[in-house]
Design a protein around this motif. Structure first.
Motif, short mmCIF file in Angstrom:
data_model
loop_
_atom_site.label_atom_id
_atom_site.label_comp_id
_atom_site.label_asym_id
_atom_site.label_seq_id
_atom_site.Cartn_x
_atom_site.Cartn_y
_atom_site.Cartn_z
N TYR A 572 0.82 -1.22 0.00
CA TYR A 572 0.00 0.00 0.00
C TYR A 572 0.86 1.27 0.00
N TRP A 573 1.84 1.34 0.94
CA TRP A 573 2.64 2.57 1.00
C TRP A 573 3.51 2.72 -0.25
N LEU A 574 3.91 1.59 -0.82
CA LEU A 574 4.73 1.65 -2.04
C LEU A 574 3.91 2.23 -3.20
N GLU A 575 2.64 1.80 -3.32
CA GLU A 575 1.75 2.36 -4.35
C GLU A 575 1.59 3.86 -4.17
N LYS A 576 1.43 4.28 -2.92
CA LYS A 576 1.24 5.71 -2.64
C LYS A 576 2.51 6.51 -3.00
N THR A 577 3.67 5.91 -2.75
CA THR A 577 4.94 6.58 -3.07
C THR A 577 5.08 6.74 -4.59
N PHE A 578 4.77 5.68 -5.33
CA PHE A 578 4.82 5.77 -6.79
C PHE A 578 3.81 6.79 -7.33
N LYS A 579 2.64 6.84 -6.71
CA LYS A 579 1.60 7.79 -7.14
C LYS A 579 2.06 9.23 -6.90
N LEU A 580 2.69 9.47 -5.73
CA LEU A 580 3.21 10.81 -5.42
C LEU A 580 4.27 11.22 -6.44
N ALA A 581 5.19 10.29 -6.74
CA ALA A 581 6.26 10.57 -7.70
C ALA A 581 5.69 10.86 -9.09
N GLN A 582 4.64 10.12 -9.45
CA GLN A 582 4.04 10.31 -10.77
C GLN A 582 3.35 11.67 -10.85
N GLU A 583 2.63 12.05 -9.78
CA GLU A 583 1.94 13.34 -9.75
C GLU A 583 2.94 14.50 -9.83
N LEU A 584 4.10 14.34 -9.17
CA LEU A 584 5.10 15.42 -9.15
C LEU A 584 6.13 15.29 -10.26
N ASN A 668 12.22 18.95 3.38
CA ASN A 668 10.92 18.33 3.62
C ASN A 668 11.12 16.86 3.95
N LEU A 669 10.38 16.40 4.95
CA LEU A 669 10.53 15.02 5.41
C LEU A 669 9.19 14.32 5.49
N ILE A 670 9.21 13.03 5.18
CA ILE A 670 8.04 12.18 5.38
C ILE A 670 8.49 10.96 6.18
N LEU A 671 7.80 10.71 7.29
CA LEU A 671 8.07 9.52 8.09
C LEU A 671 6.87 8.59 7.94
N LEU A 672 7.13 7.37 7.55
CA LEU A 672 6.05 6.47 7.12
C LEU A 672 6.02 5.21 7.99
#
Length: 709
Positions: A572-584, A668-672
């Motif tokens: 799940y978190w991996l999908e979200k990371t790829f989605k964030l990278a794709q959006e940006l 900027n930091l993200i802790l997951l």
């Protein structure tokens, strides 16, 4: 008048306390404060409450003495422990591997007794009856470290299943021996004794397994609406069974254990009734019993001479050695690997509830002395710690071998995704809302849930109105990005508990919150808010520190610790990371070990993502600061962590938010934190989570039991 009040107060607080209301208040205060004060050093609850009993008991500050009220509650607690032990046994798992369970159960029962009896009789110099009782105590074990295998996703593994089955057999056999020893201590064992015991035991079993389940089934079906009545009925069965056992010449704890077995199939583990049974037991009765055990312990015995220390050390060594030999023989018979052997040993090594029950019966019947009682308390502490260490090490190695249960990795359907954002600092909410909009699934029809938790105090009504105004401001901001939001306000005494409750209510798959703020001294003692939210939720959780616009980045660097691929929420978190990278439109650099790289690559191919990905290897994960070599000033840094006690958790992840927050001040930091399986029905007084200090020691100690052939 004032003098009389002062005299009355002095009299009331004179040790030992005699006022029953004050006694009850003191005990409840200890039950409340003991876990809070001992949490920072990770002292297990079962030991913490016993130590509290030592301090306030007759051999300590002498605040409390064993009176009728304390005796009654402690007796109820002892019966409660044995009842829950019978109630929580998984009969289905036992049936699946019953033949192998019988073999392991036999060895884990007979070997500690064969080793323990000669040691107690010839070396320690005890009589026959005490020697048999102590040796049988070695044979018992409590599945203290079972929550560890559950978190690692190997609870269905054969080695775990046969250990659970062995627990049923060995504990039942020990309780039967206990009945014989108790009978022998009151008189001679002759033909009449055996006939009486056999007939009465048969009648007892017929009532418990032939009549009680039928009555219980009828009662639960006919009085479905009477939820309180269900609980009272269950308690009635427990104490009636304890009384019947006593009438049959057995110990009451055997009756309570059998009551648990007879109601096992009628009370589902996830039911509201089970929750009530465990909640009341864990909140009042079981802590009372543990405190009363501590009140009996006389620490001064250990200082009167070497004999007490010799007894304590001998008991511990024999207990650990006996269980290890039993696990090793089982390994050779079924041709298990050394890791499977260690898993069996780790699970079966801990002595807690059943051991305490057996030894207390022996002490109350004057079969054993203070030295054995005090030695048993030390034995419980040491075996619980060893069990935790060995089970964790073995579980990790079995996961690395690829033996996790099927469907352990959670798959969140995009059309069902629910995201929740707790409202905190309004200044930070806009970038958090932007982030949530970027990673939210476009297929999900559900809005973002923005939650505000208001403290339940005199200002609650005013604060609710303020919270609603703040939520409306967020709604206006969200509408600008055409993001649909749902605004939720709730009142709760505890803000983290309120957030956890709301996350369950909205069935949140993901919680997105701001970076943890500086904590006060009180928060450090009782637990920080962010830590409390982590402990009380099971969803994937993002902590964000977004001081710069997300569009200012040129890349995303994701630091992934070893075994992260075995976490429930990995995909799940991996999908979200790829989605964030794709959006940006940013490339991702994963810093991880080769095994983790393979798992990420598989999901990357499965998602058919167009994001540019590269991998860099890092292996010294005990040195988090070494990750700085992979940093670039214009990168968005994502640190994948884990909740304490989960598969990929390590002590280098302790306090990660504070450390990386100070080290990377301008980025900027993200802790997951990945999602985990819900930890239901774990008796908090039997679980142990080792402190960072103890976990470091375990690396050396664990090697004794974890050497590969």
């Amino acid at each position: 008048m004032s003098n009389k009040v002062i005299e009355h107060l002095i009299h009331a607080f004179q040790a030992p306390l005699t006022n029953p209301v004050l006694i009850f208040s003191v005990v409840l205060l200890i039950i409340l404060l003991s876990p809070i004060l001992l949490r920072p050093i990770r002292v297990p609850g079962i030991i913490g409450l016993i130590l509290a009993g030592v301090v306030i008991g007759p051999h300590g500050l002498n605040w409390l003495e064993k009176n009728s009220a304390v005796t009654l509650f402690s007796t109820i607690g002892l019966l409660y422990i044995m009842f829950i032990a019978g109630l929580e046994l998984d009969m289905n798992e036992f049936k699946k591997s019953r033949h192998k369970s019988v073999v392991f159960g036999f060895f884990t029962f007979i070997i500690p007794i064969l080793i323990g009896f000669p040691v107690c009789y010839y070396i320690l110099g005890y009589e026959v009856l005490p020697s048999v009782l102590i040796a049988s105590m070695f044979a018992t074990h409590t599945l203290v470290s079972y929550p560890i295998v559950n978190r690692y996703g190997i609870s269905k593994h054969e080695a775990v299943a046969i250990t659970i089955g062995g627990t049923i057999l060995t504990d039942t056999a020990v309780l039967i021996i206990l009945a014989l020893i108790t009978g022998a201590s009151h008189g001679e064992i002759n033909q009449e004794f055996w006939v009486t015991l056999g007939v009465s035991f048969a009648i007892f079993l017929f009532i418990m397994f032939g009549i009680i389940p039928r009555i219980a089934k009828w009662f639960f079906q006919r009085l479905d609406a009477e939820k309180t009545g269900h609980y009272i009925f269950v308690l009635t069965v427990v104490f009636f069974a304890a009384f019947l056992a006593e009438m049959a010449g057995l110990e009451p704890i055997i009756g309570a254990f059998v009551a648990g077995l007879s109601l096992n199939k009628l009370i589902p583990h996830s039911s509201a009734l089970m929750n009530r049974i465990e909640f009341i037991g864990n909140a009042i009765f079981i802590p009372f019993f543990l405190i009363s055990v501590g009140m009996i312990v006389d620490i001064s015995v250990l200082t009167k001479g070497p004999s007490a220390l010799i007894v304590a050390g001998t008991l511990t060594i024999v207990s650990v050695f006996g269980k290890f030999i039993a696990a090793t023989i089982t390994q050779y018979i079924f041709k298990y690997s050394s890791n499977q052997r260690n898993l069996i040993f780790g699970l079966s090594n801990a002595h807690a509830a059943a051991t305490l029950a057996v030894i207390m019966v022996g002490y109350n019947n004057n079969i054993i002395d203070e030295n054995v009682l005090n030695g048993t308390i030390l034995l419980i502490l040491i075996t619980c710690i060893i069990a935790s260490m060995v089970t964790e090490n073995a579980s990790k190695k079995i996961v690395l071998e690829g033996h996790q249960d099927d469907k352990h990795i959670e798959r969140v359907e995009e059309s069902e995704e629910q995201i929740m954002i707790p409202l905190a600092n309004l200044k930070n909410m806009e970038p958090i809302l932007d982030f949530a909009t970027l990673i939210k699934s476009k297929k999900s029809p559900y809005p973002l849930s923005i939650v505000s938790v208001v403290p339940d105090d005199e200002q609650a009504e005013i604060n609710v109105q303020d919270a609603k105004r703040n939520l409306e401001n967020m709604a206006k901001y969200a509408s600008g990005a055409e993001t649909e939001v749902e605004l939720l306000t709730t009142i709760d005494f505890n803000i983290p508990a309120g957030i956890a409750r709301m996350s369950k209510k909205v069935m949140a798959d993901c919680i997105i919150m701001g970076w943890p703020s500086a904590t006060s001294i009180v928060e450090k003692i009782v637990g920080e808010k962010s830590e409390s939210i982590l402990n009380n939720t099971d969803s994937t959780l993002f902590m964000l520190r977004l001081n710069k616009p997300l569009i200012s980045h040129r890349s995303i660097v994701v630091f992934v610790p070893p075994l992260a691929e075995s976490e429930v929420g990995f995909e799940y978190w991996l999908e979200k990371t790829f989605k964030l990278a794709q959006e940006l439109s940013l490339p991702i650099s994963f810093v991880c070990e080769p095994r983790t790289e393979d798992s990420i690559s598989l999901i990357y191919k499965k998602l058919k993502s167009s994001v540019k990905v590269k991998f860099e290897t890092y292996e010294d994960w005990d040195n988090i600061y070494g990750l700085a070599t992979f940093n670039s000033p214009d990168a968005l840094l994502v640190f994948v962590s884990s909740r304490q006690g989960e598969v990929s958790y390590r002590d280098s992840l302790d306090g990660l938010a504070k450390r990386v927050g100070k080290y990377y001040k301008s980025q900027n930091l993200i802790l997951l934190f990945p999602a985990r399986q819900a930890n239901e029905h774990i008796d908090e007084y039997e679980t142990i989570q080792t402190s960072p200090f103890m976990r470091k020691i375990s690396r050396g100690l664990g090697n004794i039991f974890n050497k590969e052939k």
